[in-house]
Design a protein around this motif. Structure first.
Motif, PDB file in Angstrom:
ATOM      1  N   ASN A   1      30.172  32.666  46.367  1.00 28.69           N
ATOM      2  CA  ASN A   1      29.703  33.394  46.330  1.00 28.69           C
ATOM      3  C   ASN A   1      28.827  33.638  47.490  1.00 28.69           C
ATOM      4  O   ASN A   1      27.995  35.028  47.614  1.00 28.69           O
ATOM      5  CB  ASN A   1      29.026  33.322  45.130  1.00 28.69           C
ATOM      6  CG  ASN A   1      28.102  33.374  44.864  1.00 28.69           C
ATOM      7  OD1 ASN A   1      27.120  32.102  45.714  1.00 28.69           O
ATOM      8  ND2 ASN A   1      27.423  33.221  43.543  1.00 28.69           N
TER       9      ASN A   1
ATOM     10  N   HIS B   1      29.633  38.976  45.255  1.00 33.46           N
ATOM     11  CA  HIS B   1      29.513  40.757  45.316  1.00 33.46           C
ATOM     12  C   HIS B   1      29.996  40.235  47.469  1.00 33.46           C
ATOM     13  O   HIS B   1      29.009  38.997  47.800  1.00 33.46           O
ATOM     14  CB  HIS B   1      28.974  41.057  44.964  1.00 33.46           C
ATOM     15  CG  HIS B   1      28.208  42.073  45.535  1.00 33.46           C
ATOM     16  ND1 HIS B   1      29.502  43.350  45.050  1.00 33.46           N
ATOM     17  CD2 HIS B   1      27.917  42.484  46.443  1.00 33.46           C
ATOM     18  CE1 HIS B   1      28.757  44.770  45.702  1.00 33.46           C
ATOM     19  NE2 HIS B   1      27.822  44.798  46.881  1.00 33.46           N
TER      20      HIS B   1
ATOM     21  N   HIS C   1      37.499  38.003  45.057  1.00 27.25           N
ATOM     22  CA  HIS C   1      37.941  38.432  43.678  1.00 27.25           C
ATOM     23  C   HIS C   1      36.872  39.772  43.416  1.00 27.25           C
ATOM     24  O   HIS C   1      37.184  40.161  42.417  1.00 27.25           O
ATOM     25  CB  HIS C   1      37.540  37.354  42.957  1.00 27.25           C
ATOM     26  CG  HIS C   1      37.956  35.597  43.026  1.00 27.25           C
ATOM     27  ND1 HIS C   1      38.471  35.658  41.777  1.00 27.25           N
ATOM     28  CD2 HIS C   1      38.790  35.365  44.145  1.00 27.25           C
ATOM     29  CE1 HIS C   1      38.954  34.074  41.305  1.00 27.25           C
ATOM     30  NE2 HIS C   1      39.441  34.197  43.060  1.00 27.25           N
ATOM     31  N   SER C   2      35.949  40.394  44.804  1.00 29.96           N
ATOM     32  CA  SER C   2      34.787  41.185  44.069  1.00 29.96           C
ATOM     33  C   SER C   2      35.427  42.351  44.696  1.00 29.96           C
ATOM     34  O   SER C   2      34.401  43.171  45.000  1.00 29.96           O
ATOM     35  CB  SER C   2      33.776  40.567  44.622  1.00 29.96           C
ATOM     36  OG  SER C   2      33.866  40.070  46.015  1.00 29.96           O
TER      37      SER C   2
ATOM     38  N   ASP D   1      35.236  46.062  44.545  1.00 33.27           N
ATOM     39  CA  ASP D   1      34.912  46.849  44.210  1.00 33.27           C
ATOM     40  C   ASP D   1      34.104  48.479  44.756  1.00 33.27           C
ATOM     41  O   ASP D   1      33.068  49.257  44.313  1.00 33.27           O
ATOM     42  CB  ASP D   1      33.753  46.621  43.594  1.00 33.27           C
ATOM     43  CG  ASP D   1      31.990  46.407  44.548  1.00 33.27           C
ATOM     44  OD1 ASP D   1      32.237  46.075  45.523  1.00 33.27           O
ATOM     45  OD2 ASP D   1      30.891  46.081  43.849  1.00 33.27           O
TER      46      ASP D   1
ATOM     47  N   GLU E   1      37.314  43.598  40.711  1.00 36.75           N
ATOM     48  CA  GLU E   1      36.583  43.692  40.271  1.00 36.75           C
ATOM     49  C   GLU E   1      36.483  44.670  39.373  1.00 36.75           C
ATOM     50  O   GLU E   1      36.274  45.713  39.696  1.00 36.75           O
ATOM     51  CB  GLU E   1      35.128  43.014  40.917  1.00 36.75           C
ATOM     52  CG  GLU E   1      34.005  42.449  39.749  1.00 36.75           C
ATOM     53  CD  GLU E   1      32.706  41.597  40.003  1.00 36.75           C
ATOM     54  OE1 GLU E   1      33.003  41.702  41.295  1.00 36.75           O
ATOM     55  OE2 GLU E   1      32.018  41.631  39.104  1.00 36.75           O
TER      56      GLU E   1
ATOM     57  N   ASN F   1      34.435  45.972  36.025  1.00 36.48           N
ATOM     58  CA  ASN F   1      33.066  45.842  34.713  1.00 36.48           C
ATOM     59  C   ASN F   1      33.393  46.311  33.495  1.00 36.48           C
ATOM     60  O   ASN F   1      32.959  47.687  33.316  1.00 36.48           O
ATOM     61  CB  ASN F   1      32.059  47.312  35.577  1.00 36.48           C
ATOM     62  CG  ASN F   1      30.753  46.640  34.937  1.00 36.48           C
ATOM     63  OD1 ASN F   1      30.058  45.835  33.859  1.00 36.48           O
ATOM     64  ND2 ASN F   1      29.800  46.983  35.086  1.00 36.48           N
TER      65      ASN F   1
ATOM     66  N   LYS G   1      25.945  44.755  36.600  1.00 38.81           N
ATOM     67  CA  LYS G   1      27.024  43.908  36.811  1.00 38.81           C
ATOM     68  C   LYS G   1      27.866  45.044  38.079  1.00 38.81           C
ATOM     69  O   LYS G   1      27.732  45.841  37.607  1.00 38.81           O
ATOM     70  CB  LYS G   1      28.346  43.674  35.517  1.00 38.81           C
ATOM     71  CG  LYS G   1      28.043  42.561  34.954  1.00 38.81           C
ATOM     72  CD  LYS G   1      28.999  42.266  34.250  1.00 38.81           C
ATOM     73  CE  LYS G   1      28.879  40.535  33.905  1.00 38.81           C
ATOM     74  NZ  LYS G   1      27.467  40.037  33.403  1.00 38.81           N
TER      75      LYS G   1
ATOM     76  N   GLY H   1      31.663  45.747  39.589  1.00 38.53           N
ATOM     77  CA  GLY H   1      33.192  46.201  39.584  1.00 38.53           C
ATOM     78  C   GLY H   1      32.937  47.475  38.970  1.00 38.53           C
ATOM     79  O   GLY H   1      32.541  48.605  38.369  1.00 38.53           O
TER      80      GLY H   1
ATOM     81  N   MET I   1      39.767  41.073  38.314  1.00 37.30           N
ATOM     82  CA  MET I   1      38.447  40.244  38.134  1.00 37.30           C
ATOM     83  C   MET I   1      37.582  40.771  37.236  1.00 37.30           C
ATOM     84  O   MET I   1      37.037  41.699  37.102  1.00 37.30           O
ATOM     85  CB  MET I   1      38.123  39.220  39.140  1.00 37.30           C
ATOM     86  CG  MET I   1      36.915  38.558  38.898  1.00 37.30           C
ATOM     87  SD  MET I   1      35.188  39.114  38.899  1.00 37.30           S
ATOM     88  CE  MET I   1      34.477  38.358  40.266  1.00 37.30           C
ATOM     89  N   THR I   2      37.155  39.942  35.884  1.00 34.52           N
ATOM     90  CA  THR I   2      35.555  40.328  35.484  1.00 34.52           C
ATOM     91  C   THR I   2      34.423  38.962  34.950  1.00 34.52           C
ATOM     92  O   THR I   2      35.798  38.220  35.193  1.00 34.52           O
ATOM     93  CB  THR I   2      36.263  41.038  34.033  1.00 34.52           C
ATOM     94  OG1 THR I   2      35.563  41.253  33.596  1.00 34.52           O
ATOM     95  CG2 THR I   2      36.582  39.652  32.565  1.00 34.52           C
TER      96      THR I   2
END
Ligand SMILES: *Cc1c(COP(=O)(O)O)cnc(C)c1O
Length: 236
Positions: A59, A82, A99-100, A102, A126, A128, A135, A137, A162-163
């Motif tokens: 991460n 993130h 994956h993130s 946003d 991502e 939310n 969070k 997203g 992704m979530t």
């Protein structure tokens, strides 16, 4: 010396994934286990590689790059946390999947930096799903439009969603959020032209991956259930 706990933990996680697949008529090959190594040392990572782990989740870009110097391409690297735009340049060098994503700004930057490397970067958006303010997203409502905007960038390919479900001691409470993500993916695929069919649902962590698989997850991100609870002494 191999850490017996890691061997046993990983075996237990795999067994749970397998049983879950059986129960929900899914194939075990269809659920990718991303081993989240954000708190694990290089030595611990070596151990899970020896146990057949193929995908590592990190991460933080800097830490991942540091570990990558030792581990290299013996595994695929996924960024699950993130991403800040000032880290994108390094991120596209090592991660096979981010994956993130946003924000449009981030998607644009990833495409630019990937382009400089002659790479097309696989990404997830991502979402939310819980609406929790803490969070990251995109909200489920905004996700279709967001996707329409970012797929125009030439050096990224959208692979899925992704979530992160809210933290809870009852995994059943996470179920509605996983369901939202699956329905969102299916709806997006229904209205989009097939060129952009998205497949990946990255959902489920140590506390809730079984419920996530029941709800259609095909990528689970598991850290603590493999390495033990996060605390420095476990990773010394
Ligand atoms: C840390 C982390 C995970 C793994 O969480 P565990 O509870 O240790 O399984 C999964 N996804 C993201 C985004 C994370 O930051």
């Amino acid at each position: 010396m191999a850490d017996v706990r890691i061997i046993e933990n990983l075996r237990a996680v795999r067994q749970k994934i397998e049983r879950c697949c059986d129960r929900s008529a899914r194939r075990i090959e269809d659920v990718e286990l991303v081993c989240v190594t954000k708190e694990a040392t290089v030595n611990k990572i070596e151990e899970v590689l020896n146990l057949g782990i193929k995908v590592l989740g990190e991460n933080r870009v800097n830490e991942a790059c540091e570990k990558y110097r030792y581990i290299g391409d013996r595994a695929s690297w996924h960024l699950v946390g993130h991403l800040q735009t000032n880290k994108v340049k390094d991120a596209v060098k090592i991660f096979s999947l981010i994956h993130s994503v946003d924000s449009v700004r981030l998607a644009k930057k990833i495409s630019e930096e990937a382009g400089k490397l002659g790479k097309v970067q696989d990404i997830l958006v991502e979402v939310n799903t819980s609406g929790e303010e803490t969070k990251f997203g995109i909200s489920p409502e905004e996700t279709p439009n967001f996707i329409n905007e970012i797929v125009l960038y030439p050096n990224i390919i959208l692979k899925g969603l992704m979530t992160i479900a809210p933290e809870t001691d009852d995994p059943q409470k996470a179920r509605p959020f996983f369901r939202i993500l699956r329905q969102l993916r299916d709806e997006i695929n229904r209205v989009r032209d097939t060129q952009y069919t998205i497949h990946i649902l990255s959902m489920g962590m140590s506390g809730d991956f079984e419920v996530a698989i029941e709800e259609g997850s095909n990528m689970v991100r598991v850290g603590r259930a493999i390495f033990g609870a996060y605390s420095k002494k476990n990773y010394a």
